[in-house]
Scaffold this motif. Structure first.
Motif, short mmCIF file in Angstrom:
data_model
loop_
_atom_site.label_atom_id
_atom_site.label_comp_id
_atom_site.label_asym_id
_atom_site.label_seq_id
_atom_site.Cartn_x
_atom_site.Cartn_y
_atom_site.Cartn_z
N ALA A 25 31.32 14.59 2.54
CA ALA A 25 30.68 14.38 1.38
C ALA A 25 30.05 15.67 0.73
O ALA A 25 30.36 15.84 -0.42
CB ALA A 25 29.54 13.40 1.34
N PRO A 44 30.19 14.72 -11.57
CA PRO A 44 30.56 13.45 -11.63
C PRO A 44 29.94 12.65 -10.32
O PRO A 44 29.75 13.07 -9.30
CB PRO A 44 31.99 13.29 -11.64
CG PRO A 44 32.20 14.48 -10.86
CD PRO A 44 31.29 15.67 -11.40
N SER A 45 30.16 11.20 -10.33
CA SER A 45 29.59 10.30 -9.60
C SER A 45 30.41 10.53 -8.33
O SER A 45 31.69 10.72 -8.50
CB SER A 45 29.67 8.67 -10.11
OG SER A 45 29.37 7.91 -9.08
N SER A 50 23.97 13.40 -4.29
CA SER A 50 22.97 12.71 -3.42
C SER A 50 22.84 13.09 -1.90
O SER A 50 21.69 13.55 -1.27
CB SER A 50 23.21 11.23 -3.72
OG SER A 50 22.17 10.55 -3.26
P1 ADP Z 1 27.02 11.25 -5.88
O1 ADP Z 1 25.33 11.62 -5.44
O2 ADP Z 1 27.59 12.76 -6.53
O3 ADP Z 1 27.34 10.36 -6.50
P2 ADP Z 1 27.06 10.80 -3.10
O4 ADP Z 1 26.43 12.05 -2.28
O5 ADP Z 1 26.43 9.48 -3.25
O6 ADP Z 1 27.72 11.35 -4.64
O7 ADP Z 1 28.60 10.48 -2.26
C1 ADP Z 1 29.46 11.35 -1.93
C2 ADP Z 1 30.67 10.79 -1.14
O8 ADP Z 1 30.17 10.34 0.21
C3 ADP Z 1 31.58 9.75 -1.70
O9 ADP Z 1 32.65 9.62 -1.21
C4 ADP Z 1 30.67 8.49 -1.11
O10 ADP Z 1 31.47 7.31 -1.31
C5 ADP Z 1 30.27 9.05 0.24
N1 ADP Z 1 29.22 8.51 0.89
C6 ADP Z 1 27.80 8.61 0.41
N2 ADP Z 1 26.83 7.85 1.16
C7 ADP Z 1 27.72 7.24 2.14
C8 ADP Z 1 27.27 6.58 3.27
N3 ADP Z 1 25.98 6.37 3.56
N4 ADP Z 1 28.50 6.18 4.11
C9 ADP Z 1 29.57 6.62 3.91
N5 ADP Z 1 29.86 7.20 2.75
C10 ADP Z 1 29.08 7.69 1.96
#
Ligand code: ADP
Ligand code: ADP
Length: 230
Positions: A25, A44-45, A50
């Protein structure tokens, strides 16, 4: 060394040691936040914002790299020992406590008079003077996030981490609250990292914008430089 120092941080989900590499990530990100500065993580999302914020908070393991604050490595320090404040998209107020009870959550150890004074001062700062005895269930979405902001500022966190705190609100309100949020963070001298996918919001709230994509930091920009002719 002071402030936040993030160095080559990697955050990964799932996978196993043998075949499956899992999802990377955050793929080695570095940035600094000086005391009193507000940094926005913009992208972007799904780009890893996060995950990176949660790693700084101590809510996700850092599989490589380091997170330091005021010169100390935070590896192994649990979330509640870092002295950081957290604020999320939904403020998750305690429904059985009134506004003052929510704001006072992190300062229950203060003598009553000091606590009441701090609550009054914070409600004033976030534009909710006189709201102490209101039930949180009677508040609008914007008012709820103002209470959540006051609550996270109450213990004077040495760093405030905000994960899309305005994203659940409608557009007009979001623009107004972004201005207010930037003002509150500056007025209180709070050092903060603010996650958003909204370009305008990033530049309204933050002094510095770190642009992320696909787990990497593309550039760190200051608002005034973006509009400067090449
Ligand atoms: P953002 O905050 O920019 O939307 P995230 O940090 O939420 O991005 O997610 C980054 C990547 O990690 C994405 O591909 C997401 O699907 C993956 N991801 C986020 N949280 C989890 C989790 N708990 N388990 C598996 N994959 C995750
Ligand atoms: P301690 O570990 O010193 O007993 P706490 O666990 O109450 O203290 O809180 C540690 C830090 O985490 C505080 O500085 C506070 O800013 C932050 N914090 C904990 N819970 C919340 C919350 N619900 N909302 C905002 N900030 C919180």
């Amino acid at each position: 060394p002071s402030g936040l120092e993030v160095r080559d941080v990697v955050v990964r989900y799932g996978g196993d040691a043998r075949r499956d590499p899992g999802t990377t990530a955050v793929a080695g990100v570095s940035f600094d936040v000086a005391p009193g500065d507000v940094l926005a993580l913009l992208g972007p999302s799904g780009c890893g914002k996060s995950s990176l914020l949660r790693a700084v908070a101590g809510l996700e393991p850092v599989v490589a790299g380091s997170v330091r604050f005021a010169g100390s490595d935070l590896g192994g320090i649990p979330v509640h020992r870092r002295g950081f404040g957290l604020m999320f998209q939904e403020g998750q107020l305690f429904p059985h406590r009134d506004v003052a009870g929510n704001v006072a959550y992190g300062i229950s150890g203060l003598p009553r008079g000091d606590r009441d004074e701090r609550v009054r001062e914070l409600l004033d700062v976030v534009g909710l003077a006189g709201y102490e005895r209101r039930a949180t269930t009677t508040l609008s979405g914007g008012e709820r996030q103002r209470v959540a902001l006051a609550r996270s500022l109450a213990p004077r966190p040495r760093l405030l981490l905000l994960d899309e705190p305005l994203s659940a609100l409608d557009r007009g309100l979001r623009e107004r609250l972004a201005l207010d949020l930037g003002g509150v963070l500056r007025a209180t001298g709070t050092t903060a990292v603010f996650v958003t996918h909204d370009h305008d919001e990033a530049f309204t709230v933050a002094d510095t914008v770190a642009v992320m994509d696909a787990g990497e930091l593309l550039q760190v920009a200051h608002p005034e430089d973006l509009w400067r002719a090449p």
